[in-house]
Design a protein around this motif. Structure first.
Motif, mmCIF file in Angstrom:
data_model
loop_
_atom_site.group_PDB
_atom_site.id
_atom_site.type_symbol
_atom_site.label_atom_id
_atom_site.label_comp_id
_atom_site.label_asym_id
_atom_site.label_seq_id
_atom_site.Cartn_x
_atom_site.Cartn_y
_atom_site.Cartn_z
ATOM 1 N N LYS A 172 12.259 1.812 -12.802
ATOM 2 C CA LYS A 172 11.818 1.112 -11.604
ATOM 3 C C LYS A 172 10.939 2.001 -10.722
ATOM 4 C CE LYS A 172 13.529 -3.011 -11.936
ATOM 5 N NZ LYS A 172 12.646 -4.197 -11.981
ATOM 6 N N ILE A 173 11.307 3.258 -10.579
ATOM 7 C CA ILE A 173 10.492 4.176 -9.769
ATOM 8 C C ILE A 173 9.132 4.386 -10.430
ATOM 9 C CG2 ILE A 173 10.309 6.530 -8.875
ATOM 10 C CD1 ILE A 173 12.310 4.771 -7.390
ATOM 11 N N ASP A 174 9.106 4.514 -11.740
ATOM 12 C CA ASP A 174 7.827 4.643 -12.455
ATOM 13 C C ASP A 174 6.967 3.400 -12.253
ATOM 14 O OD1 ASP A 174 8.510 7.136 -13.373
ATOM 15 O OD2 ASP A 174 9.230 6.441 -15.321
ATOM 16 N N LEU A 175 7.577 2.237 -12.263
ATOM 17 C CA LEU A 175 6.837 0.998 -12.043
ATOM 18 C C LEU A 175 6.225 0.959 -10.642
ATOM 19 C CD1 LEU A 175 6.011 -1.915 -12.788
ATOM 20 C CD2 LEU A 175 8.259 -2.653 -11.949
ATOM 21 N N ILE A 176 7.018 1.284 -9.640
ATOM 22 C CA ILE A 176 6.519 1.266 -8.263
ATOM 23 C C ILE A 176 5.395 2.278 -8.087
ATOM 24 C CG2 ILE A 176 7.141 1.665 -5.850
ATOM 25 C CD1 ILE A 176 9.984 0.713 -6.590
ATOM 26 N N ASP A 177 5.555 3.469 -8.684
ATOM 27 C CA ASP A 177 4.515 4.497 -8.564
ATOM 28 C C ASP A 177 3.211 4.024 -9.206
ATOM 29 O OD1 ASP A 177 3.633 7.190 -7.847
ATOM 30 O OD2 ASP A 177 3.622 7.578 -10.000
ATOM 31 N N SER A 178 3.302 3.339 -10.342
ATOM 32 C CA SER A 178 2.090 2.830 -10.979
ATOM 33 C C SER A 178 1.419 1.771 -10.107
ATOM 34 C CB SER A 178 2.428 2.251 -12.357
ATOM 35 O OG SER A 178 3.213 1.084 -12.247
ATOM 36 N N LYS A 179 2.212 0.939 -9.429
ATOM 37 C CA LYS A 179 1.653 -0.070 -8.537
ATOM 38 C C LYS A 179 0.996 0.569 -7.319
ATOM 39 C CE LYS A 179 3.029 -3.622 -10.948
ATOM 40 N NZ LYS A 179 2.051 -4.491 -11.640
ATOM 41 N N ILE A 180 1.561 1.691 -6.846
ATOM 42 C CA ILE A 180 0.946 2.414 -5.720
ATOM 43 C C ILE A 180 -0.403 2.980 -6.135
ATOM 44 C CG2 ILE A 180 1.171 4.468 -4.262
ATOM 45 C CD1 ILE A 180 4.200 3.928 -4.219
ATOM 46 N N LYS A 181 -0.472 3.581 -7.325
ATOM 47 C CA LYS A 181 -1.734 4.141 -7.806
ATOM 48 C C LYS A 181 -2.777 3.049 -8.054
ATOM 49 C CE LYS A 181 0.438 8.199 -9.883
ATOM 50 N NZ LYS A 181 0.842 8.886 -11.138
ATOM 51 N N GLN A 182 -2.320 1.868 -8.471
ATOM 52 C CA GLN A 182 -3.236 0.751 -8.683
ATOM 53 C C GLN A 182 -3.581 0.028 -7.388
ATOM 54 O OE1 GLN A 182 -1.222 -1.766 -11.516
ATOM 55 N NE2 GLN A 182 -1.069 -0.145 -13.054
ATOM 56 N N LYS A 183 -2.928 0.431 -6.296
ATOM 57 C CA LYS A 183 -3.106 -0.209 -4.987
ATOM 58 C C LYS A 183 -2.822 -1.710 -5.069
ATOM 59 C CE LYS A 183 -6.339 3.242 -3.253
ATOM 60 N NZ LYS A 183 -7.660 3.518 -2.654
ATOM 61 N N ASP A 184 -1.734 -2.028 -5.770
ATOM 62 C CA ASP A 184 -1.307 -3.411 -5.918
ATOM 63 C C ASP A 184 -0.493 -3.802 -4.685
ATOM 64 O OD1 ASP A 184 -0.400 -5.872 -6.673
ATOM 65 O OD2 ASP A 184 0.235 -5.273 -8.689
#
Length: 344
Positions: free
Chosen positions: A87-99
């Motif tokens: 879940k933390i990896d998912l959120i971090d990827s969304k932050i980098k994608q500026k989702d």
């Protein structure tokens, strides 16, 4: 007739050459120092101006460009460590994608303010290897862990034989077996628990499977606590009856013999164990009120890592370095241009 040069004369020649080399090297160093001093004196106005400019611009950027660190210490329950990592990896990827759509959907009010989120284990290898108690997921009863302790110790020995101990301690295989973890967040500005931390933890705890396990575990603990309380009451009644019978015998003035091998000591010891177990169960209920249990939280600690907050010192030095490099390249170009013209 021998034509060999005496060895003493050879040594004198070598010493003279060494002395000349040292003298030449010393003159070269002095000349280099002199050139640098002359360069700084000649360009002192420009250098002083660059110092002031860099310092002023650095102060401005230090006051406007800031970064803040936030740390949440959590304890994943019911074997949810792997789930927490994903879940933390998912959120971090969304932050980098500026989702921002996803981040707002999980309750984060200012998604563009968050720049990073990551999870790291709190390394406690001594507890991992030497801990004496293990918590049963279903009953939360504290049981003897001598066998489990031996397994952990043997597993750790096996891993360290094949690789470096530091790599084993910090490796993914071991890191996902510690009890506590830190969720580290970085932001551009201040955050509050209400607009970031609480929504994040709420999202992490929205897992149907683990919540069913949690509900079952709580029910099992409560049932076990009731049974333990009933047994304690029965033991108390038994002890009260025994005490009353002893008092009655003493009043009858009759001589009575008691067998020293009675099981009352074992009964009292069982009662003490049940009382201790009840205390552990009450503490266990506090630990499992959430799948991802928040232990503590620290927010809005200004980040001074790397160049953060240091630009007022770095920029002046950088500008002076660029100026010196420019003058050096310009001088090199002019010399090569003159030599090229002479050769023609």
């Amino acid at each position: 007739m021998s034509t060999n040069v005496p060895s003493d004369q050879n040594e004198e020649i070598d010493l003279m050459q060494l002395s000349k080399m040292i003298g030449s090297f010393s003159k070269g160093i002095k000349m280099t120092i002199f050139k640098y001093i002359r360069f700084f004196i000649k360009n002192r106005v420009v250098i002083f101006g660059l110092l002031l400019l860099g310092f002023g611009v650095g102060i401005y950027f230090d006051s406007t460009i800031k970064s803040y660190n936030h740390q949440i210490i959590v304890k994943p329950n019911f074997g949810s460590t792997e789930y927490l990592y994903s879940k933390i990896d998912l959120i971090d990827s969304k932050i980098k994608q500026k989702d921002t759509v996803f981040l707002k959907s999980i309750g984060i009010e200012s998604p563009l303010n968050i720049t990073l989120i990551e999870i790291n284990p709190i390394i406690d290898i001594y507890s991992f290897v030497n801990s004496k108690a293990i918590t049963d997921v279903n009953t939360k009863a504290i049981t003897d862990k001598s066998e489990n302790n031996t397994v952990n110790l043997e597993l750790f020995k096996l891993l360290t034989e094949a690789d470096d101990i530091n790599k084993v301690i910090q490796g993914k295989l071991t890191s996902k077996n510690y009890s506590h973890y830190t969720i580290n967040i970085k932001s551009k500005d201040f955050i509050s628990e209400e607009n970031t931390i609480i929504p994040l933890l709420k999202y992490l705890n929205q897992n149907e499977y683990f919540n069913k396990v949690r509900s079952t575990a709580i029910s099992n603990i409560i049932l076990k606590m009731k049974k333990n309380e009933e047994i304690i009451i029965q033991i108390d009644n038994l002890l009260n009856e025994f005490s009353s019978s002893i008092n009655g015998v003493q009043k009858s003035n009759k001589l009575v013999y008691y067998n020293e091998n009675t099981q009352f000591n074992e009964i009292i010891a069982s009662k003490n164990n049940l009382i201790w177990e009840l205390g552990c169960q009450r503490t266990g209920l506090l630990d499992i009120d959430a799948v991802i249990k928040k232990i503590s939280c620290v927010t809005n600690v200004q980040n001074n890592e790397n160049i953060n907050g240091k630009l007022k010192f770095i920029l002046p030095l950088f500008l002076i370095f660029v100026f010196i490099l420019f003058r050096f390249l310009l001088g090199f170009y002019n010399k090569q241009k003159i030599l090229s013209e002479l050769n023609q």
